[in-house]
Design an enzyme around this catalytic site. Structure first.
Site, PDB file in Angstrom:
ATOM      1  N   TYR A  43      -4.022  -1.047   6.731  1.00  0.00           N
ATOM      2  CA  TYR A  43      -3.623   0.168   6.010  1.00  0.00           C
ATOM      3  C   TYR A  43      -2.195   0.587   6.373  1.00  0.00           C
ATOM      4  CZ  TYR A  43      -8.708   0.861   5.316  1.00  0.00           C
ATOM      5  OH  TYR A  43     -10.035   0.714   5.010  1.00  0.00           O
TER       6      TYR A  43
ATOM      7  N   HIS B 173     -12.543  -7.038   9.822  1.00  0.00           N
ATOM      8  CA  HIS B 173     -12.362  -6.438   8.496  1.00  0.00           C
ATOM      9  C   HIS B 173     -12.997  -7.287   7.395  1.00  0.00           C
ATOM     10  CE1 HIS B 173      -9.516  -3.526   6.229  1.00  0.00           C
ATOM     11  NE2 HIS B 173     -10.577  -3.799   5.507  1.00  0.00           N
TER      12      HIS B 173
END
Length: 258
Positions: free
Chosen positions: A41, A99
């Site tokens: 992010y 992730h």
């Protein structure tokens, strides 16, 4: 379903500037106790600053981040996790996720590195994200540390009940990202009908449905109004008919395929 995580969390993807990330401070002061970010992010620094600005003890907050797919070799797991801690301004994270199990992911090597981080006290709990049932079984067989959570896309337009059944059987939490299906729930007839019945918004009904099924939703919100609305939504009580109606939705929209 076993629930060790707070009933709702704050997703932070897209909260990229200090002004946007101030939502983290506001959320914590409203009562949120679970904040979710990720290396990919690119916002761990502003999220960490916003966490530090809140008048909430660090130990009361479940802070999660994720190791991206290009950094899942053991040395990279250890290096990037320390970098994440530096950016977040903390000594540990409560939850560290794989992730996605792609690219440099090697189940045995990657998860061994996660176990080492737990042993070293840099990570309190291990999570995985975007896994299949088979990949979850493999991870559970290899990990020494308990699996705390599986994070996956989950909303009325993307339902995977087999993942919930597996979590129930094996005793870990499921965290739902994109629980509002990118705003699409406001156009889903079954959700709108339940919302009208309860004099609620479709967004509130979607969050209530996710929570009713035992998942922990982590919607993103940047305004105090939306933060409050999402926090209130998980207390909305749906009846069995409401849940069944939403369970029966046939349309399918996956926002984040591999």
């Amino acid at each position: 379903m076993t629930r060790s995580l707070p009933r709702i969390g704050l997703g932070t993807m897209g909260l990229d500037t200090p002004d946007e990330a101030a939502a983290v401070t506001t959320a914590l002061e409203l009562g949120y106790r679970h904040v979710d970010t990720a290396q990919i992010y690119g916002n761990e620094t502003v999220v960490g600053d916003a966490l530090a600005a809140a008048d909430v003890p660090r130990e009361d907050v479940t802070l999660a981040t994720k190791v991206w797919a290009d950094s899942l070799a053991p040395a990279d797991v250890r290096r990037t996790t320390r970098e994440s801690l530096d950016r977040l301004g903390v000594d540990y994270v409560d939850l560290l996720y794989v992730h996605r199990p792609v690219d440099t992911y090697d189940a045995e090597a990657t998860l061994s590195a996660f176990d080492e981080l737990v042993d070293d006290g840099l990570v309190r709990g291990v999570g995985v994200s975007n896994f299949t049932v088979a990949e979850l079984d493999e991870a559970l067989a290899l990990l020494d540390a308990p699996l705390v959570a599986h994070q996956t896309e989950y909303h009325p337009l993307f339902q995977r009940p087999e993942l919930l059944d597996h979590a129930e059987e094996r005793g870990y939490d499921v965290v739902a990202y994109s629980p509002l299906s990118g705003g699409r729930v406001r156009g889903v007839d079954e959700v709108v009908a339940v919302a009208e019945k309860h004099d609620a918004t479709p967004e509130a009904v979607s969050l209530a449905w996710v929570a009713e099924k035992g998942l922990c939703p982590i919607p993103k919100a940047s305004s105090e109004r939306h933060l409050r609305a999402n926090l209130d939504a998980v207390s909305l009580e749906l009846d069995a008919g409401d849940v069944t109606a939403i369970d029966g939705i046939k349309s399918e929209v996956e926002l984040f395929p591999e």
